[in-house]
Structure formats: structure tokens, C-alpha cells
Design an enzyme around this catalytic site. Sequence first.
Site, PDB file in Angstrom:
ATOM      1  N   HIS A  93      43.334  40.452  58.639  1.00  0.00           N
ATOM      2  CA  HIS A  93      43.863  40.562  57.372  1.00  0.00           C
ATOM      3  C   HIS A  93      42.946  40.359  56.245  1.00  0.00           C
ATOM      4  O   HIS A  93      41.685  40.036  56.668  1.00  0.00           O
ATOM      5  CB  HIS A  93      45.018  39.244  57.248  1.00  0.00           C
ATOM      6  CG  HIS A  93      44.357  38.053  57.586  1.00  0.00           C
ATOM      7  ND1 HIS A  93      44.263  37.629  58.617  1.00  0.00           N
ATOM      8  CD2 HIS A  93      43.790  37.232  56.466  1.00  0.00           C
ATOM      9  CE1 HIS A  93      43.600  36.032  58.327  1.00  0.00           C
ATOM     10  NE2 HIS A  93      43.183  36.041  57.217  1.00  0.00           N
ATOM     11  N   HIS A 118      39.461  38.862  57.619  1.00  0.00           N
ATOM     12  CA  HIS A 118      39.293  37.912  58.565  1.00  0.00           C
ATOM     13  C   HIS A 118      39.831  38.792  59.891  1.00  0.00           C
ATOM     14  O   HIS A 118      40.927  39.142  60.140  1.00  0.00           O
ATOM     15  CB  HIS A 118      40.047  36.644  58.380  1.00  0.00           C
ATOM     16  CG  HIS A 118      39.262  35.906  57.425  1.00  0.00           C
ATOM     17  ND1 HIS A 118      40.069  34.904  56.500  1.00  0.00           N
ATOM     18  CD2 HIS A 118      38.160  35.682  57.037  1.00  0.00           C
ATOM     19  CE1 HIS A 118      39.439  34.455  55.648  1.00  0.00           C
ATOM     20  NE2 HIS A 118      37.984  34.826  56.094  1.00  0.00           N
ATOM     21  N   THR A 198      42.225  28.831  57.150  1.00  0.00           N
ATOM     22  CA  THR A 198      42.192  28.628  55.855  1.00  0.00           C
ATOM     23  C   THR A 198      43.503  28.473  55.019  1.00  0.00           C
ATOM     24  O   THR A 198      43.668  28.450  53.933  1.00  0.00           O
ATOM     25  CB  THR A 198      41.425  29.802  55.206  1.00  0.00           C
ATOM     26  OG1 THR A 198      42.035  30.986  55.135  1.00  0.00           O
ATOM     27  CG2 THR A 198      39.813  29.722  55.809  1.00  0.00           C
TER      28      THR A 198
HETATM   29  N1  LIG Z   1      42.601  32.804  57.192  1.00  0.00           N
HETATM   30  S1  LIG Z   1      42.604  32.414  58.604  1.00  0.00           S
HETATM   31  O1  LIG Z   1      41.836  33.429  59.356  1.00  0.00           O
HETATM   32  O2  LIG Z   1      41.849  31.316  58.709  1.00  0.00           O
HETATM   33  C1  LIG Z   1      44.047  32.344  59.533  1.00  0.00           C
HETATM   34  C2  LIG Z   1      44.085  33.240  60.534  1.00  0.00           C
HETATM   35  C3  LIG Z   1      45.512  32.922  61.370  1.00  0.00           C
HETATM   36  C4  LIG Z   1      46.452  32.263  60.655  1.00  0.00           C
HETATM   37  C5  LIG Z   1      47.554  32.118  61.572  1.00  0.00           C
HETATM   38  O3  LIG Z   1      47.924  32.884  62.596  1.00  0.00           O
HETATM   39  N2  LIG Z   1      48.761  31.469  60.993  1.00  0.00           N
HETATM   40  C6  LIG Z   1      50.003  31.280  61.695  1.00  0.00           C
HETATM   41  C7  LIG Z   1      50.181  30.602  62.880  1.00  0.00           C
HETATM   42  C8  LIG Z   1      49.299  29.493  62.846  1.00  0.00           C
HETATM   43  C9  LIG Z   1      49.041  28.434  63.632  1.00  0.00           C
HETATM   44  C10 LIG Z   1      50.023  28.585  64.928  1.00  0.00           C
HETATM   45  F1  LIG Z   1      50.251  27.576  65.888  1.00  0.00           F
HETATM   46  C11 LIG Z   1      50.938  29.710  64.951  1.00  0.00           C
HETATM   47  C12 LIG Z   1      50.824  30.632  63.820  1.00  0.00           C
HETATM   48  C13 LIG Z   1      46.239  31.536  59.655  1.00  0.00           C
HETATM   49  C14 LIG Z   1      45.087  31.623  58.875  1.00  0.00           C
HETATM   50 ZN   LIG Z   2      42.116  34.705  56.320  1.00  0.00          ZN
END
Ligand SMILES: NS(=O)(=O)c1ccc(C(=O)NCc2ccc(F)cc2)cc1
Ligand SMILES: [Zn+2]
Length: 261
Positions: A93, A118, A198
Amino acid sequence: GSTWGYGEENGPSLWHKDYPVAQGSRQSPIDIVPSEASFDPRLAPIQLSYDQCTSINISNNGHSVVVEFDDSDDRSVIHGGALPNPYRLRQFHFHWGEKGCHGSEHTVAGKAFVSELHLVHWNAEKYKTFGQAAQEPDGLSVLGIFLETGDDHRWLHKITDALYMVKFKGSVSDFKGFNPKCLLPSSLHFWTYPGSLTTPPLHESVIWIVLKEPIVVSEKQMGKFRMLVFNGEEEDSRSRMENNFRSPQPLKGRKVLASFK
Ligand SMILES: NS(=O)(=O)c1ccc(C(=O)NCc2ccc(F)cc2)cc1
Ligand SMILES: [Zn+2]
């Protein structure tokens, strides 16, 4: 509001109320100061084995645009860096700003880029599910790639051409046959440090790998990201999806390692 976002009422400065770890000891992003990073010759080069990767769909989750992959086996993995074993690609994303402004999450000696990509991976060798891995200190690894403006990126159009199909939160569209290797810069020199997601839930479970070299995309291509909206089609509040980035967080004594001199 009840759910987190990037607005006045639910933005990053308020996330700590629902997610106290927002004030934790290994939060991301950070400002990477190259002169304070330590070159570590033991860091293995980053290897992205994405050739068998299977992209599934592209969607608007109300916070960003996400391309998801089939992560039911080890067909697409990242290894090297400080990673103990290969981590499986789950999704990628972007985060971006408004026209002409910055929108990256990490900064380099205070310099922000227009956007940041990311690529999210998880330690499927050690944990059964992504959700479980996301709660463990060595559960995730995110590869961060900066975007700067210049000429058109020759492959990014494959993504920007699909954005009109996912304008609204909750929209999903088929997106097969996309290999994110086409979004890599020529050098895989990187910084790496222990950090967090993040966005909420801000779990401190990410081994961050941030590439030094940005990729170049055009302002026109970035403009297409800004036609996305945070809201669902049926909601009356219309808000353009932009400035969906968290600002750098305190380093709190963490060491940033560099793969290069
Ligand atoms: N911007 S970043 O790359 O840091 C980032 C990457 C993944 C997620 C994510 O999967 N969130 C949903 C989620 C989070 C924890 C869980 F346990 C399940 C789903 C959030 C932020
Ligand atoms: Zn991200």
C-alpha cells in the site's frame, strides 16, 4: 470519531487514546539520520523472491489503497537484511500528501518524500497467521520505498489505471498478475531498525527495511492517488484521500543499521 483516521477529529495525535502503544518505545515511522546509522557488514543483502507472486485484488480500505497477495504458501518472500528467515509477502500500500506537498512517513535527515510504498511481509515460519505474527516483536517486516516526482514511472500506471475502480472505502477490484518487483529502485541499499505498524493498532512487531534510493513517479501519476476518497460511496461526507501519513516518532535509543557505507 470512533474509528481512527487522518482528520482533525481522529488523526495521529489522538490515536494514543484508543491505542496507548502509540507512545511506546519502538514506534514508527522515524527520521532516519544517515550520519548516525551504523554500517553493519553482517547485514545480508535484501533478496525479493517475488517471481511466483500472486496478486489477488486492489482495494480502498478507507485509509489507503492496498494490493493483496495470496500468502497461503512461500511463493513470494523477502529475506536478507536482519531477518532471521524468509518473510511472506501479504500486501502493499502507499502513503501520500497533497499536491506538491510531502507525504512519506519516514524522513531522511528531515527530508520527506512525496509518497512512501510499504510492502508488508510476515514471519510464516514462526507464526500460524498474519494476525498472530502482527503481535510479535519479530512477526512482520515492511519494506519501505520512497517515491519522488519527476518523469512517469513506466509500470506505476498499472496501479494508477486501476484506482478509478476503488475510489470509495470498501471497494475491491480484481488485480491479478502484478509483480511489485517492477516498483523497486536500482539499488537495494537499505537502513533497518525495529519499529511498529504506522497505523492503529500500532503493534510493535515490525522489522523495518527502508531503501535509500527513491523511485521516480510523475506528479500526474501521484494526482491519481488523490482522486481516491476516505469515505464510502453512500456516506455524505466527501473527503479526498490525501495526507494519510503518520509523522516521525521518537527514536527512544534505537539503533538504525545501514547496509552500505
Ligand atoms: N503502514 S504499515 O506498513 O506499518 C502497516 C502494515 C499493515 C497493517 C495492517 O495489516 N493492519 C491491519 C491489522 C493489524 C494487526 C492485525 F493483527 C491484523 C490486521 C497496518 C499498517
Ligand atoms: Zn504503510
